[in-house]
Scaffold this motif. Structure first.
Motif, PDB file in Angstrom:
ATOM      1  N   ALA A 133       0.688  -1.186  -0.094  1.00 33.94           N
ATOM      2  CA  ALA A 133      -0.020   0.022   0.029  1.00 33.94           C
ATOM      3  C   ALA A 133       0.691   1.069  -0.036  1.00 33.94           C
ATOM      4  N   VAL A 134       0.309   2.196  -0.700  1.00 36.09           N
ATOM      5  CA  VAL A 134       0.924   3.556  -0.821  1.00 36.09           C
ATOM      6  C   VAL A 134      -0.076   4.429   0.079  1.00 36.09           C
ATOM      7  N   PHE A 135       0.205   4.816   1.073  1.00 42.38           N
ATOM      8  CA  PHE A 135      -0.712   5.564   2.332  1.00 42.38           C
ATOM      9  C   PHE A 135      -0.189   6.841   2.428  1.00 42.38           C
ATOM     10  N   PRO A 136      -0.554   7.727   1.913  1.00 42.09           N
ATOM     11  CA  PRO A 136      -0.248   9.330   2.380  1.00 42.09           C
ATOM     12  C   PRO A 136      -0.786   9.535   3.883  1.00 42.09           C
ATOM     13  N   PRO A 137       0.159   9.915   4.756  1.00 43.68           N
ATOM     14  CA  PRO A 137      -0.065   9.966   6.065  1.00 43.68           C
ATOM     15  C   PRO A 137      -0.613  11.318   6.389  1.00 43.68           C
ATOM     16  N   PRO A 138      -1.424  11.459   7.406  1.00 46.26           N
ATOM     17  CA  PRO A 138      -1.893  12.477   8.105  1.00 46.26           C
ATOM     18  C   PRO A 138      -0.563  13.421   8.417  1.00 46.26           C
ATOM     19  N   ARG A 139      -0.884  14.646   8.631  1.00 49.89           N
ATOM     20  CA  ARG A 139       0.218  15.514   9.324  1.00 49.89           C
ATOM     21  C   ARG A 139       0.474  15.100  10.815  1.00 49.89           C
ATOM     22  N   ASP A 140      -0.530  14.867  11.368  1.00 46.32           N
ATOM     23  CA  ASP A 140      -0.303  14.345  12.644  1.00 46.32           C
ATOM     24  C   ASP A 140      -1.155  13.102  12.804  1.00 46.32           C
ATOM     25  N   MET A 141      -0.294  11.937  12.921  1.00 48.67           N
ATOM     26  CA  MET A 141      -0.908  10.688  12.800  1.00 48.67           C
ATOM     27  C   MET A 141      -1.440  10.060  14.249  1.00 48.67           C
ATOM     28  N   PRO A 142      -2.745  10.100  14.511  1.00 44.75           N
ATOM     29  CA  PRO A 142      -3.233   9.639  15.757  1.00 44.75           C
ATOM     30  C   PRO A 142      -2.697   8.231  16.192  1.00 44.75           C
ATOM     31  N   ASP A 143      -2.455   8.504  17.708  1.00 40.38           N
ATOM     32  CA  ASP A 143      -1.782   7.356  18.394  1.00 40.38           C
ATOM     33  C   ASP A 143      -3.281   6.345  18.579  1.00 40.38           C
ATOM     34  N   PRO A 147      -3.989  17.953   1.722  1.00 38.18           N
ATOM     35  CA  PRO A 147      -4.036  18.452   0.563  1.00 38.18           C
ATOM     36  C   PRO A 147      -3.328  17.727  -0.492  1.00 38.18           C
ATOM     37  N   HIS A 148      -3.903  17.713  -1.727  1.00 39.20           N
ATOM     38  CA  HIS A 148      -3.556  17.034  -2.765  1.00 39.20           C
ATOM     39  C   HIS A 148      -1.770  17.166  -3.083  1.00 39.20           C
ATOM     40  N   HIS A 149      -1.214  18.415  -3.033  1.00 41.17           N
ATOM     41  CA  HIS A 149       0.165  18.365  -3.128  1.00 41.17           C
ATOM     42  C   HIS A 149       0.926  17.466  -2.189  1.00 41.17           C
ATOM     43  N   GLY A 150       0.351  17.650  -0.950  1.00 46.70           N
ATOM     44  CA  GLY A 150       0.978  16.666   0.057  1.00 46.70           C
ATOM     45  C   GLY A 150       1.026  15.130  -0.264  1.00 46.70           C
ATOM     46  N   ALA A 151      -0.259  14.996  -0.487  1.00 51.61           N
ATOM     47  CA  ALA A 151      -0.452  13.754  -0.909  1.00 51.61           C
ATOM     48  C   ALA A 151       0.403  13.084  -1.994  1.00 51.61           C
ATOM     49  N   GLY A 152       0.496  13.862  -3.067  1.00 52.93           N
ATOM     50  CA  GLY A 152       1.428  13.442  -4.267  1.00 52.93           C
ATOM     51  C   GLY A 152       2.707  13.479  -4.072  1.00 52.93           C
ATOM     52  N   ASP A 153       3.386  14.296  -3.055  1.00 50.53           N
ATOM     53  CA  ASP A 153       4.669  13.891  -2.496  1.00 50.53           C
ATOM     54  C   ASP A 153       4.910  12.560  -2.002  1.00 50.53           C
ATOM     55  N   TRP A 154       4.017  12.218  -0.855  1.00 47.49           N
ATOM     56  CA  TRP A 154       4.142  11.059  -0.203  1.00 47.49           C
ATOM     57  C   TRP A 154       3.956  10.049  -1.318  1.00 47.49           C
ATOM     58  N   THR A 155       2.891   9.804  -2.093  1.00 51.62           N
ATOM     59  CA  THR A 155       2.671   8.984  -3.133  1.00 51.62           C
ATOM     60  C   THR A 155       4.092   8.750  -3.962  1.00 51.62           C
ATOM     61  N   ALA A 156       4.568   9.804  -4.339  1.00 48.79           N
ATOM     62  CA  ALA A 156       5.765   9.416  -5.341  1.00 48.79           C
ATOM     63  C   ALA A 156       6.942   9.025  -4.530  1.00 48.79           C
ATOM     64  N   ARG A 157       7.077   9.311  -3.242  1.00 44.10           N
ATOM     65  CA  ARG A 157       8.143   8.647  -2.437  1.00 44.10           C
ATOM     66  C   ARG A 157       7.766   7.237  -2.192  1.00 44.10           C
ATOM     67  N   MET A 158       6.762   6.864  -2.069  1.00 43.32           N
ATOM     68  CA  MET A 158       6.670   5.536  -1.665  1.00 43.32           C
ATOM     69  C   MET A 158       6.714   4.590  -2.775  1.00 43.32           C
ATOM     70  N   HIS A 160      -0.457  -0.828  -4.698  1.00 39.27           N
ATOM     71  CA  HIS A 160      -2.032  -0.474  -4.203  1.00 39.27           C
ATOM     72  C   HIS A 160      -1.696   0.893  -3.668  1.00 39.27           C
ATOM     73  N   ILE A 161      -3.056   1.859  -3.732  1.00 39.74           N
ATOM     74  CA  ILE A 161      -3.218   2.982  -3.170  1.00 39.74           C
ATOM     75  C   ILE A 161      -4.132   3.012  -2.091  1.00 39.74           C
ATOM     76  N   GLU A 162      -3.973   3.162  -1.041  1.00 39.28           N
ATOM     77  CA  GLU A 162      -4.877   3.460   0.194  1.00 39.28           C
ATOM     78  C   GLU A 162      -5.127   5.093   0.410  1.00 39.28           C
ATOM     79  N   GLY A 163      -6.319   5.785  -0.177  1.00 43.66           N
ATOM     80  CA  GLY A 163      -6.458   6.710  -0.082  1.00 43.66           C
ATOM     81  C   GLY A 163      -6.100   7.606  -1.137  1.00 43.66           C
ATOM     82  N   ALA A 164      -6.891   8.111  -2.214  1.00 46.11           N
ATOM     83  CA  ALA A 164      -6.659   8.670  -3.590  1.00 46.11           C
ATOM     84  C   ALA A 164      -6.437  10.080  -3.413  1.00 46.11           C
ATOM     85  N   GLU A 165      -6.102  10.778  -2.526  1.00 45.15           N
ATOM     86  CA  GLU A 165      -5.596  12.206  -2.488  1.00 45.15           C
ATOM     87  C   GLU A 165      -4.767  12.569  -3.531  1.00 45.15           C
TER      88      GLU A 165
END
Length: 353
Positions: A56-66, A85-96, A134-139
């Motif tokens: 899975a490619v999961f773009p995480p939230p800025r603050d992941m809840p515990d 935000p779309h741009h932040g999700a894109g950065d994380w998706t490309a990275r993974m 796989h994409i988990e969250g299509a942001e």
């Protein structure tokens, strides 16, 4: 007599995110040798009979809840992070995605990115880990679906419209217990277009994390079998993330598949995230899934590196412990092989054709 090692093709892991967030070591080093943390690396995969799965490619939230702290009361409703935000999700998706590509390049004899069912069978026959993107969250995907084409060209073959937070396509279920999965609106018009776009490109649609209205919207639109890669039985654990009998019946009617989620909060009748959860709880859900979906509709969707799993499994190396417990519960070797890998391969052959 020692039980034979059964190959496991798993419906969901979050290992790419763990590798992406680790700064003390490279993804290549983490994959090759591990660091004693998390659930997955090459040595433990070999030890557990893991031969492939959905990465899975999961773009995480800025603050992941515990989640381990938030999901241990008699009842809970964990606040969801705001939309990403779309741009932040894109950065994380490309990275993974890049991490998976680099692992394939660095370890050509150990891992192959697979874009078809024959690719998976060939990788498994060559003793390589068959990795499906796989994409988990299509942001990261835009309204016009241009990024969907880019990701498909790279190897995307499975997509979940949402993680639990809402996005432009759909609404996810909160981490709420006890709760119905009927928690809000269904697909947006953009979400309907994304479903159609995935059907056209033969990208599997994952219904895990989607709320009940969204589930039925997808069911009415898609021409593919219904699939929940990592979800459990609501009648046994009334979490909003689990599937009702009516949803399970719809998946069965479509000849789809549900992958058993190893996350303890979706296994236990009290909904708690605790490692001291018995393998019997896993077998209880497997029994119910087999009864509802039939022997061809049940698989594994571990959620390794994305959740707390029972200590008796512990990591990917502990998969044989679950299979042994299933044997003790009366599962035949033929049925074990179906649940461990055969049903996923059959489903992907039908979904990607």
């Amino acid at each position: 007599m020692t039980n034979p090692m059964i190959s496991v093709f798993d419906g969901h892991n979050d290992t790419l995110l763990r590798f992406a967030m680790q700064t003390a070591s490279t993804p290549e080093a983490l994959f090759e040798k591990g660091d004693g943390k998390g659930h997955f690396d090459l040595p433990r995969a070999r030890a557990g009979g893991f031969t492939g799965g959905m990465f899975a490619v999961f773009p995480p939230p800025r603050d992941m809840p515990d989640m381990s702290r938030s999901m241990n009361g008699a009842a809970y409703d964990m606040p969801l992070p705001p939309p990403l935000p779309h741009h932040g999700a894109g950065d994380w998706t490309a990275r993974m995605v890049a991490i998976l590509l680099r692992l394939e390049r660095a370890f050509p004899n150990d891992l192959a990115i697979c874009r078809s069912a024959p690719d998976i069978r060939a990788a498994m026959a060559s003793h390589k880990i068959a990795a499906v993107l796989h994409i988990e969250g299509a942001e990261a995907i835009d309204r016009d679906l241009m990024m969907l084409d880019v990701l498909h060209a790279v190897g995307l073959r499975s997509l979940g419209l949402v993680w639990s937070r809402p996005n432009i396509f759909a609404h996810g279920v909160p981490f709420r217990f006890p709760s119905s999965p009927d928690t809000g609106d269904g697909l947006t018009e953009a979400g309907r277009d994304l479903v159609r776009g995935c059907n056209e490109r033969r990208i599997l649609l994952d219904l895990s994390h989607l709320n009940e209205k969204g589930f039925w919207d997808v069911a009415a639109l898609t021409d593919a079998p219904l699939v929940a890669t990592h979800s459990n039985v609501h009648a046994l654990c009334p979490s909003a993330r689990n599937l009702t009998d009516k949803q399970l019946d719809a998946i069965a009617e479509s000849k789809g598949v549900v992958g058993l989620n190893f996350a303890t909060c979706f296994l236990r009748s009290d909904g708690q995230m605790r490692a001291d959860t018995s393998l019997d709880d896993m077998v209880r859900h497997l029994d119910a899934l087999v009864e509802r979906l039939g022997e061809d509709g049940v698989a594994f969707g571990s959620d390794f590196d994305g959740a707390i799993v029972p200590a008796e499994v512990g990591s990917v190396a502990g998969l044989p412990n679950l299979l042994d417990r299933m044997r003790q519960a009366g599962y035949s070797e033929a049925l074990l092989a179906k649940i461990a890998h055969g049903n996923w391969l059959s489903l992907l052959e039908r979904s990607w054709a």
